[in-house]
Scaffold this motif. Structure first.
Motif, PDB file in Angstrom:
ATOM      1  N   PHE A  27     104.843 -37.761  10.261  1.00 40.13           N
ATOM      2  CA  PHE A  27     104.636 -38.450  11.536  1.00 40.13           C
ATOM      3  C   PHE A  27     104.366 -39.939  11.316  1.00 40.13           C
ATOM      4  O   PHE A  27     104.990 -40.797  11.941  1.00 40.13           O
ATOM      5  N   ALA A  28     103.449 -40.232  10.422  1.00 38.57           N
ATOM      6  CA  ALA A  28     103.105 -41.639  10.155  1.00 38.57           C
ATOM      7  C   ALA A  28     104.306 -42.399   9.603  1.00 38.57           C
ATOM      8  O   ALA A  28     104.566 -43.545   9.995  1.00 38.57           O
ATOM      9  N   TYR A  29     105.053 -41.769   8.707  1.00 41.17           N
ATOM     10  CA  TYR A  29     106.239 -42.401   8.149  1.00 41.17           C
ATOM     11  C   TYR A  29     107.287 -42.619   9.249  1.00 41.17           C
ATOM     12  O   TYR A  29     107.918 -43.676   9.313  1.00 41.17           O
ATOM     13  N   GLY A  30     107.437 -41.638  10.129  1.00 38.55           N
ATOM     14  CA  GLY A  30     108.355 -41.794  11.251  1.00 38.55           C
ATOM     15  C   GLY A  30     107.949 -42.924  12.178  1.00 38.55           C
ATOM     16  O   GLY A  30     108.798 -43.663  12.692  1.00 38.55           O
ATOM     17  N   LEU A  31     106.652 -43.081  12.384  1.00 40.63           N
ATOM     18  CA  LEU A  31     106.172 -44.200  13.198  1.00 40.63           C
ATOM     19  C   LEU A  31     106.578 -45.530  12.579  1.00 40.63           C
ATOM     20  O   LEU A  31     107.014 -46.448  13.282  1.00 40.63           O
ATOM     21  N   LYS A  32     106.423 -45.635  11.275  1.00 47.09           N
ATOM     22  CA  LYS A  32     106.804 -46.868  10.583  1.00 47.09           C
ATOM     23  C   LYS A  32     108.296 -47.136  10.753  1.00 47.09           C
ATOM     24  O   LYS A  32     108.712 -48.253  11.069  1.00 47.09           O
ATOM     25  N   LEU A  33     109.102 -46.084  10.548  1.00 54.42           N
ATOM     26  CA  LEU A  33     110.553 -46.251  10.657  1.00 54.42           C
ATOM     27  C   LEU A  33     111.017 -46.524  12.087  1.00 54.42           C
ATOM     28  O   LEU A  33     112.055 -47.150  12.298  1.00 54.42           O
ATOM     29  N   SER A  34     110.255 -46.057  13.070  1.00 51.94           N
ATOM     30  CA  SER A  34     110.660 -46.230  14.466  1.00 51.94           C
ATOM     31  C   SER A  34     110.459 -47.661  14.963  1.00 51.94           C
ATOM     32  O   SER A  34     110.961 -48.017  16.027  1.00 51.94           O
ATOM     33  N   GLU A  35     109.726 -48.444  14.193  1.00 53.88           N
ATOM     34  CA  GLU A  35     109.457 -49.844  14.545  1.00 53.88           C
ATOM     35  C   GLU A  35     108.928 -49.965  15.976  1.00 53.88           C
ATOM     36  O   GLU A  35     109.475 -50.680  16.813  1.00 53.88           O
ATOM     37  N   GLY A  36     107.845 -49.233  16.229  1.00 53.37           N
ATOM     38  CA  GLY A  36     107.224 -49.273  17.559  1.00 53.37           C
ATOM     39  C   GLY A  36     108.027 -48.539  18.605  1.00 53.37           C
ATOM     40  O   GLY A  36     108.077 -48.954  19.761  1.00 53.37           O
ATOM     41  N   PHE A  37     108.654 -47.440  18.210  1.00 46.65           N
ATOM     42  CA  PHE A  37     109.501 -46.629  19.078  1.00 46.65           C
ATOM     43  C   PHE A  37     110.664 -47.429  19.676  1.00 46.65           C
ATOM     44  O   PHE A  37     111.106 -47.173  20.790  1.00 46.65           O
ATOM     45  N   THR A  38     111.183 -48.394  18.909  1.00 45.36           N
ATOM     46  CA  THR A  38     112.354 -49.144  19.344  1.00 45.36           C
ATOM     47  C   THR A  38     113.635 -48.573  18.740  1.00 45.36           C
ATOM     48  O   THR A  38     114.724 -48.993  19.109  1.00 45.36           O
ATOM     49  N   ARG A  39     113.500 -47.623  17.818  1.00 47.09           N
ATOM     50  CA  ARG A  39     114.655 -46.960  17.205  1.00 47.09           C
ATOM     51  C   ARG A  39     114.587 -45.477  17.578  1.00 47.09           C
ATOM     52  O   ARG A  39     113.586 -44.811  17.317  1.00 47.09           O
ATOM     53  N   LEU A  40     115.653 -44.975  18.184  1.00 38.85           N
ATOM     54  CA  LEU A  40     115.637 -43.642  18.795  1.00 38.85           C
ATOM     55  C   LEU A  40     115.405 -42.511  17.797  1.00 38.85           C
ATOM     56  O   LEU A  40     114.478 -41.714  17.965  1.00 38.85           O
ATOM     57  N   PRO A  67     114.322 -42.300  14.537  1.00 36.42           N
ATOM     58  CA  PRO A  67     112.989 -42.216  13.918  1.00 36.42           C
ATOM     59  C   PRO A  67     111.880 -41.965  14.940  1.00 36.42           C
ATOM     60  O   PRO A  67     110.891 -41.298  14.634  1.00 36.42           O
ATOM     61  N   GLY A  68     112.058 -42.480  16.155  1.00 37.84           N
ATOM     62  CA  GLY A  68     111.070 -42.232  17.212  1.00 37.84           C
ATOM     63  C   GLY A  68     111.002 -40.764  17.588  1.00 37.84           C
ATOM     64  O   GLY A  68     109.913 -40.204  17.770  1.00 37.84           O
ATOM     65  N   LEU A  69     112.159 -40.123  17.706  1.00 34.60           N
ATOM     66  CA  LEU A  69     112.194 -38.691  17.995  1.00 34.60           C
ATOM     67  C   LEU A  69     111.613 -37.885  16.835  1.00 34.60           C
ATOM     68  O   LEU A  69     110.908 -36.891  17.048  1.00 34.60           O
ATOM     69  N   PHE A  70     111.913 -38.308  15.611  1.00 31.23           N
ATOM     70  CA  PHE A  70     111.347 -37.656  14.424  1.00 31.23           C
ATOM     71  C   PHE A  70     109.824 -37.750  14.448  1.00 31.23           C
ATOM     72  O   PHE A  70     109.123 -36.761  14.212  1.00 31.23           O
ATOM     73  N   ALA A  71     109.311 -38.940  14.755  1.00 32.35           N
ATOM     74  CA  ALA A  71     107.855 -39.135  14.810  1.00 32.35           C
ATOM     75  C   ALA A  71     107.234 -38.247  15.885  1.00 32.35           C
ATOM     76  O   ALA A  71     106.202 -37.605  15.652  1.00 32.35           O
ATOM     77  N   ALA A  72     107.849 -38.204  17.048  1.00 31.26           N
ATOM     78  CA  ALA A  72     107.311 -37.388  18.140  1.00 31.26           C
ATOM     79  C   ALA A  72     107.312 -35.905  17.765  1.00 31.26           C
ATOM     80  O   ALA A  72     106.315 -35.194  17.977  1.00 31.26           O
ATOM     81  N   ALA A  73     108.413 -35.438  17.180  1.00 30.80           N
ATOM     82  CA  ALA A  73     108.514 -34.024  16.815  1.00 30.80           C
ATOM     83  C   ALA A  73     107.517 -33.640  15.733  1.00 30.80           C
ATOM     84  O   ALA A  73     106.855 -32.597  15.820  1.00 30.80           O
TER      85      ALA A  73
END
Length: 106
Positions: A16-29, A31-37
């Protein structure tokens, strides 16, 4: 079984934390979905483990696995500092997690 669920929840917390980093503040779909899941899955498994484990122990172990694991991922994958005192602190967190497991009555 509760400890296994808690361990998996801790690993998902790292993802989750790694996905948050990759999502760049939930601006990338993706990684954002990965973080949420992974975040929701982690919380779900934590809640399942709380059926039998004490809340203080389970939460401390869950956050400890997440914090130490995320720090290790940061060092190994993201180029974060591997200063000796930082590594020592990570080891101390893991020692606390192991200690809580060893003294747990469940």
């Amino acid at each position: 079984m509760a400890w296994t669920l808690l361990g998996i929840a801790g690993v998902l917390e790292i993802a989750f934390a790694y996905g948050l980093k990759l999502s760049e503040g939930f601006t990338r779909l993706t990684p954002g979905l990965f973080a949420a899941a992974t975040g929701l899955s982690s919380l779900f498994l934590l809640s399942m483990s709380l059926r039998t484990l004490p809340v203080g122990t389970a939460y401390a172990v869950w956050t400890g696995i997440g914090a130490a694991g995320t720090a290790v991922v940061g060092i190994l994958v993201l180029g974060d500092s591997a200063a000796p005192l930082r590594v020592l602190c990570i080891v101390l967190i893991l020692a606390g997690v192991i200690g809580l497991k060893l003294v747990s009555a469940t």
